[in-house]
Design an enzyme around this catalytic site. Sequence first.
Site, PDB file in Angstrom:
ATOM      1  N   SER A 138     -22.687  -8.878 -67.172  1.00  0.00           N
ATOM      2  CA  SER A 138     -23.455  -9.328 -66.352  1.00  0.00           C
ATOM      3  C   SER A 138     -22.215  -8.670 -65.054  1.00  0.00           C
ATOM      4  O   SER A 138     -20.883  -8.843 -65.237  1.00  0.00           O
ATOM      5  CB  SER A 138     -23.865 -10.590 -65.974  1.00  0.00           C
ATOM      6  N   LYS A 164     -26.202  -5.768 -66.876  1.00  0.00           N
ATOM      7  CA  LYS A 164     -27.494  -6.964 -65.376  1.00  0.00           C
ATOM      8  C   LYS A 164     -26.661  -6.984 -64.329  1.00  0.00           C
ATOM      9  O   LYS A 164     -25.906  -6.800 -64.197  1.00  0.00           O
ATOM     10  CB  LYS A 164     -26.726  -7.574 -66.183  1.00  0.00           C
ATOM     11  N   LYS A 166     -26.105  -8.198 -60.507  1.00  0.00           N
ATOM     12  CA  LYS A 166     -25.984  -8.958 -59.444  1.00  0.00           C
ATOM     13  C   LYS A 166     -26.652  -8.088 -57.784  1.00  0.00           C
ATOM     14  O   LYS A 166     -25.673  -7.397 -57.636  1.00  0.00           O
ATOM     15  CB  LYS A 166     -24.807 -10.154 -58.935  1.00  0.00           C
ATOM     16  N   ASP A 191     -30.148  -9.408 -61.034  1.00  0.00           N
ATOM     17  CA  ASP A 191     -30.278 -10.380 -60.749  1.00  0.00           C
ATOM     18  C   ASP A 191     -29.850 -11.390 -58.935  1.00  0.00           C
ATOM     19  O   ASP A 191     -28.452 -10.675 -59.201  1.00  0.00           O
ATOM     20  CB  ASP A 191     -28.913 -11.538 -61.910  1.00  0.00           C
ATOM     21  N   GLU A 216     -34.110 -10.839 -62.517  1.00  0.00           N
ATOM     22  CA  GLU A 216     -34.117 -12.705 -62.918  1.00  0.00           C
ATOM     23  C   GLU A 216     -33.888 -13.533 -61.435  1.00  0.00           C
ATOM     24  O   GLU A 216     -33.189 -13.557 -60.856  1.00  0.00           O
ATOM     25  CB  GLU A 216     -32.900 -12.439 -63.387  1.00  0.00           C
ATOM     26  N   ASP A 241     -34.990 -17.963 -64.370  1.00  0.00           N
ATOM     27  CA  ASP A 241     -33.061 -18.988 -64.598  1.00  0.00           C
ATOM     28  C   ASP A 241     -33.260 -19.990 -64.274  1.00  0.00           C
ATOM     29  O   ASP A 241     -33.746 -21.205 -65.488  1.00  0.00           O
ATOM     30  CB  ASP A 241     -32.516 -18.365 -64.419  1.00  0.00           C
ATOM     31  N   LYS A 265     -30.249 -21.331 -70.543  1.00  0.00           N
ATOM     32  CA  LYS A 265     -28.548 -21.593 -70.515  1.00  0.00           C
ATOM     33  C   LYS A 265     -28.708 -23.301 -70.765  1.00  0.00           C
ATOM     34  O   LYS A 265     -29.720 -24.239 -70.860  1.00  0.00           O
ATOM     35  CB  LYS A 265     -28.562 -21.600 -69.143  1.00  0.00           C
ATOM     36  N   GLY A 293     -25.249 -16.900 -68.644  1.00  0.00           N
ATOM     37  CA  GLY A 293     -24.209 -16.834 -69.656  1.00  0.00           C
ATOM     38  C   GLY A 293     -23.105 -17.737 -68.175  1.00  0.00           C
ATOM     39  O   GLY A 293     -23.635 -17.296 -66.736  1.00  0.00           O
TER      40      GLY A 293
HETATM   41 MG   LIG Z   1     -29.211 -15.477 -63.244  1.00  0.00          MG
END
Ligand SMILES: [Mg+2]
Length: 376
Positions: A138, A164, A166, A191, A216, A241, A265, A293
């Site tokens: 990420s 991934k 952000k 995400d 996400e 998520d 998670k 994570g």
């Molecule tokens: Mg997320």
Amino acid sequence: MGIKLERVILRHLKMPLVHFFETSFSRTYERDIILVEAVADGVSGWGEVTAGENPYYNEEWTGSIWPLLIDYVVPRIVNASLDSASDVYPRLAHIRGHYMTRGGMEAAVWDLQARLHGNPLWKEIGGGARREIPCGVSIGIQDSVGQLLEKIRTELDAGYQRIKMKIKPGWDVEVIREVRKAFPGILLMADANSAYTLKDTSRLKQLDEFGLMMIEQPLAHDDIIDHAELQAALETPICLDECIRSAHHAEQAIRLKAGRIVNIKLGRVGGFAEAKRVHDVCQANGIPVWCGGMLESGIGRAHNIALSTLPDFVLPGDVSASKRYWKQDIVAPPVEVSPRGTIAISDRPGFGYDLDRDLLERLTVRSKILSRDVLS
Ligand SMILES: [Mg+2]
């Protein structure tokens, strides 16, 4: 035989990150890690509370975890006669929310139970579907697109199987276009951490051209219905998520077609027992899952590795090497990723790594021992 805890030891660690990590809501330079050590028959099991330093991802933060553990969570567990680790979740179900705090206690008892049985944690929770887990990374929001491209190159060279990134309004379509231009064939996902609303549907639809594995949690942290509307408008699969905090939520989201993938998670759902139930609901409905994570220390990281051996964790997760986050991790050896982007699972009892006790002591800023018969 059951488990009769003798005491629980809480530790608050401060661990500086190698690089800051930025999401749509904050930038983190140093992690406050709360560890839960559960002791029975002279054996210790370890849990980690995965909440952040601020109540931005969910309602929990370092300041809420400590008193909640002392006043509500630990007394209900340390004084109990537990038949097994499965008894922890229902004993804490009277507490509303605060799943990560409850989950830190719950995970410690699972780790303890595994050690008392002489089993690796993955076996104790019913995992073992794979001997190594596929890893992705990420990557937080960067100061420039050039920096992001450089980071992606570094992670691909290290072997990670999927990237991934952000995103947030202003750091989305154009940035992903640049990433796709530079890396046309990689497994790529985005995400949003709830940074959009349904009004952004046409903007989010522009992401369809980039062949993302998934986007996400684009909409509100507690929303399922709007996600269903958005998913109907998008070709890109939505991964949920923040809004999946229980197996019941997962079942509702699947029924409404609010997404096609779920990020599980451990802390967000209150520990291993509920994570397994979320996994089972998804598996029964053909929804693939992967492990997210929360910038965990090696203990939380090792728990995520165990969780990722359940059969429906078929997509690469955010579980990555210790060195991406820490100069020195509190577990030894540190969590390492192979050149083909996998982490091997350990057959040692419990979470599978040694603890670096000296480092643990050095990083601890406060601790508290709660013995049996504390007031409940
Ligand atoms: Mg997320």
